[in-house]
Design a protein around this motif. Structure first.
Motif, mmCIF file in Angstrom:
data_model
loop_
_atom_site.group_PDB
_atom_site.id
_atom_site.type_symbol
_atom_site.label_atom_id
_atom_site.label_comp_id
_atom_site.label_asym_id
_atom_site.label_seq_id
_atom_site.Cartn_x
_atom_site.Cartn_y
_atom_site.Cartn_z
ATOM 1 N N ARG A 178 29.346 40.380 41.435
ATOM 2 C CA ARG A 178 30.542 41.076 41.936
ATOM 3 C C ARG A 178 31.231 40.234 43.012
ATOM 4 O O ARG A 178 32.462 40.104 43.025
ATOM 5 N N ASP A 179 30.424 39.695 43.922
ATOM 6 C CA ASP A 179 30.987 38.854 44.983
ATOM 7 C C ASP A 179 31.656 37.613 44.392
ATOM 8 O O ASP A 179 32.723 37.187 44.857
ATOM 9 N N GLU A 180 31.028 37.029 43.376
ATOM 10 C CA GLU A 180 31.615 35.856 42.723
ATOM 11 C C GLU A 180 32.952 36.216 42.066
ATOM 12 O O GLU A 180 33.918 35.442 42.131
ATOM 13 N N CYS A 181 33.001 37.373 41.442
ATOM 14 C CA CYS A 181 34.252 37.816 40.804
ATOM 15 C C CYS A 181 35.347 38.026 41.849
ATOM 16 O O CYS A 181 36.509 37.656 41.627
ATOM 17 N N ALA A 182 34.975 38.621 42.980
ATOM 18 C CA ALA A 182 35.960 38.845 44.041
ATOM 19 C C ALA A 182 36.479 37.512 44.580
ATOM 20 O O ALA A 182 37.682 37.359 44.845
ATOM 21 N N GLY A 183 35.573 36.549 44.735
ATOM 22 C CA GLY A 183 36.001 35.229 45.188
ATOM 23 C C GLY A 183 36.927 34.558 44.197
ATOM 24 O O GLY A 183 37.931 33.936 44.579
ATOM 25 N N ALA A 184 36.609 34.696 42.913
ATOM 26 C CA ALA A 184 37.477 34.120 41.879
ATOM 27 C C ALA A 184 38.843 34.797 41.882
ATOM 28 O O ALA A 184 39.880 34.129 41.768
ATOM 29 N N ASP A 185 38.858 36.124 42.045
ATOM 30 C CA ASP A 185 40.127 36.860 42.029
ATOM 31 C C ASP A 185 41.071 36.402 43.136
ATOM 32 O O ASP A 185 42.296 36.478 42.996
ATOM 33 N N SER A 186 40.506 35.930 44.244
ATOM 34 C CA SER A 186 41.359 35.451 45.336
ATOM 35 C C SER A 186 42.176 34.236 44.897
ATOM 36 O O SER A 186 43.295 34.025 45.382
ATOM 37 N N LEU A 187 41.634 33.443 43.975
ATOM 38 C CA LEU A 187 42.388 32.292 43.455
ATOM 39 C C LEU A 187 43.602 32.767 42.658
ATOM 40 O O LEU A 187 44.660 32.136 42.690
ATOM 41 N N TYR A 188 43.446 33.865 41.947
ATOM 42 C CA TYR A 188 44.584 34.448 41.222
ATOM 43 C C TYR A 188 45.662 34.872 42.211
ATOM 44 O O TYR A 188 46.854 34.628 41.998
ATOM 45 N N ASP A 189 45.227 35.514 43.302
ATOM 46 C CA ASP A 189 46.186 35.972 44.310
ATOM 47 C C ASP A 189 46.939 34.800 44.930
ATOM 48 O O ASP A 189 48.110 34.928 45.296
ATOM 49 N N TYR A 190 46.256 33.652 45.060
ATOM 50 C CA TYR A 190 46.906 32.463 45.615
ATOM 51 C C TYR A 190 47.790 31.754 44.594
ATOM 52 O O TYR A 190 48.516 30.823 44.935
ATOM 53 N N GLY A 191 47.718 32.167 43.345
ATOM 54 C CA GLY A 191 48.521 31.536 42.304
ATOM 55 C C GLY A 191 47.885 30.309 41.688
ATOM 56 O O GLY A 191 48.534 29.586 40.928
ATOM 57 N N ASP A 192 46.613 30.059 41.998
ATOM 58 C CA ASP A 192 45.906 28.904 41.431
ATOM 59 C C ASP A 192 45.273 29.320 40.104
ATOM 60 O O ASP A 192 44.064 29.560 40.013
ATOM 61 N N LEU A 193 46.086 29.401 39.056
ATOM 62 C CA LEU A 193 45.585 29.907 37.782
ATOM 63 C C LEU A 193 44.592 28.959 37.108
ATOM 64 O O LEU A 193 43.578 29.424 36.565
ATOM 65 N N PRO A 194 44.817 27.633 37.117
ATOM 66 C CA PRO A 194 43.780 26.750 36.552
ATOM 67 C C PRO A 194 42.449 26.885 37.290
ATOM 68 O O PRO A 194 41.380 26.926 36.666
ATOM 69 N N GLY A 195 42.516 26.954 38.628
ATOM 70 C CA GLY A 195 41.294 27.145 39.406
ATOM 71 C C GLY A 195 40.645 28.486 39.109
ATOM 72 O O GLY A 195 39.410 28.602 39.089
ATOM 73 N N TYR A 196 41.475 29.500 38.861
ATOM 74 C CA TYR A 196 40.962 30.832 38.544
ATOM 75 C C TYR A 196 40.192 30.810 37.228
ATOM 76 O O TYR A 196 39.080 31.338 37.132
ATOM 77 N N VAL A 197 40.781 30.181 36.220
ATOM 78 C CA VAL A 197 40.104 30.092 34.921
ATOM 79 C C VAL A 197 38.776 29.345 35.066
ATOM 80 O O VAL A 197 37.745 29.766 34.516
#
Length: 298
Positions: free
Chosen positions: A160-179
């Motif tokens: 869950r924590d890993e997912c939340a950390g990944a979701d922050s990349l989406y919020d920053y607009g870093d879609l390649p990093g998010y994937v």
């Protein structure tokens, strides 16, 4: 002459505080009166005051969550508390010493939650929540079975924590990093909860710029969705149902997008095969919907 507006917080504070349970009962009655009188700002303030200043029993907490959600004119805030109420409702239903207490009316609460859910659905704001926010994972209690170990629960918290950390990349607009972060989660947690895996695959399919990768992950998510729907069946917790409904909508939207955009290369047999599968799947879903509508009309 119009009576002055009730100052519910001051009224609650003025109650005899000797017996906390008595204070809670009287305060809740005041909150309910405000709600029934359509003074929503007062019922909202009273409910928040109790939750912030008293140790409120679970069932009353559930009722206060419903009051807050129903009283708020902020859709997102109301939805946050509705989802909290759904999770707490599920927890109480699964805990006999809470669900069997005198005065606990879970059937009535279920009706209130259903009405609230329908209202929220009919009054969605014009903006859409970000994709990760629209796929809220169910509670640990709903995803874990009685046979799961403490270690498995700790791993669920970790992912869950890993997912939340990944979701922050989406919020920053870093879609390649998010994937990449989502793919790392899929790679590093081979035995994650199927619902977490469903969410992760669905997010990858929604964000990746690779058409074949999007189709592959969507099909994986589709299979997981059907497996989980069958696994939970009629005993599905409310927060699992909400999650699967949101996932179903995103899956259907992805399938339509892939059909409408023709997001494959005409010379790529792998991508063409994947698109054919998506076409067949969406056609089958539409057929099932039509059959369901026809059945309902008879």
């Amino acid at each position: 002459m119009e009576q002055p507006k009730l100052q519910i917080v001051e009224t609650i504070i003025a109650l005899d505080q000797t017996n906390v349970l008595d204070v809670l009962r009287k305060a809740f009655r005041l909150i309910a009166d405000c709600y029934e009188a359509d003074t929503m700002d007062e019922s909202l303030a009273g409910a928040r005051h109790l939750l912030e200043n008293y140790s409120v029993p679970p069932y009353m907490t559930l009722k206060l969550y419903i009051v807050i959600s129903a009283s708020s004119n902020d859709w997102s805030y109301a939805e946050e508390y509705r989802l909290q109420a759904e999770r707490l409702y599920t927890g109480i239903c699964r805990t006999p010493h809470l669900s069997n207490r005198p005065g606990v009316d879970l059937e009535g609460v279920r009706k209130e939650l259903d009405i609230l859910s329908a209202y929220q659905l009919d009054n969605r704001p014009t903006f859409r929540p970000t994709l990760p926010q629209s796929l809220v994972l169910p509670s640990n209690d709903s995803m874990l079975s009685d046979d799961d170990t403490e270690e498995e629960e700790e791993q669920l918290d970790e992912v869950r924590d890993e997912c939340a950390g990944a979701d922050s990349l989406y919020d920053y607009g870093d879609l390649p990093g998010y994937v990449n972060a989502l793919e790392d989660i899929l790679h590093n947690y081979k035995h994650m909860s199927p619902l977490v895996k469903l969410r992760t695959c669905l997010l990858v399919a929604s964000v990746t710029d690779s058409p074949s990768h999007a189709i592959s992950r969507r099909e994986e998510a589709e299979q997981l969705w059907r497996e989980q729907k069958n696994f939970f069946g009629a005993r599905m917790p409310a927060d699992v149902q909400s999650f699967l409904q949101a996932a179903r909508g995103q899956l259907d939207e992805l399938a339509r997008d892939q059909l409408e955009t023709g997001s494959t290369s005409a010379d790529d047999p792998v991508e063409n095969a994947a698109l054919s599968n998506a076409t067949a799947e969406l056609s089958r879903i539409r057929l099932e919907d039509q059959q369901g509508d026809n059945h309902a009309n008879h």
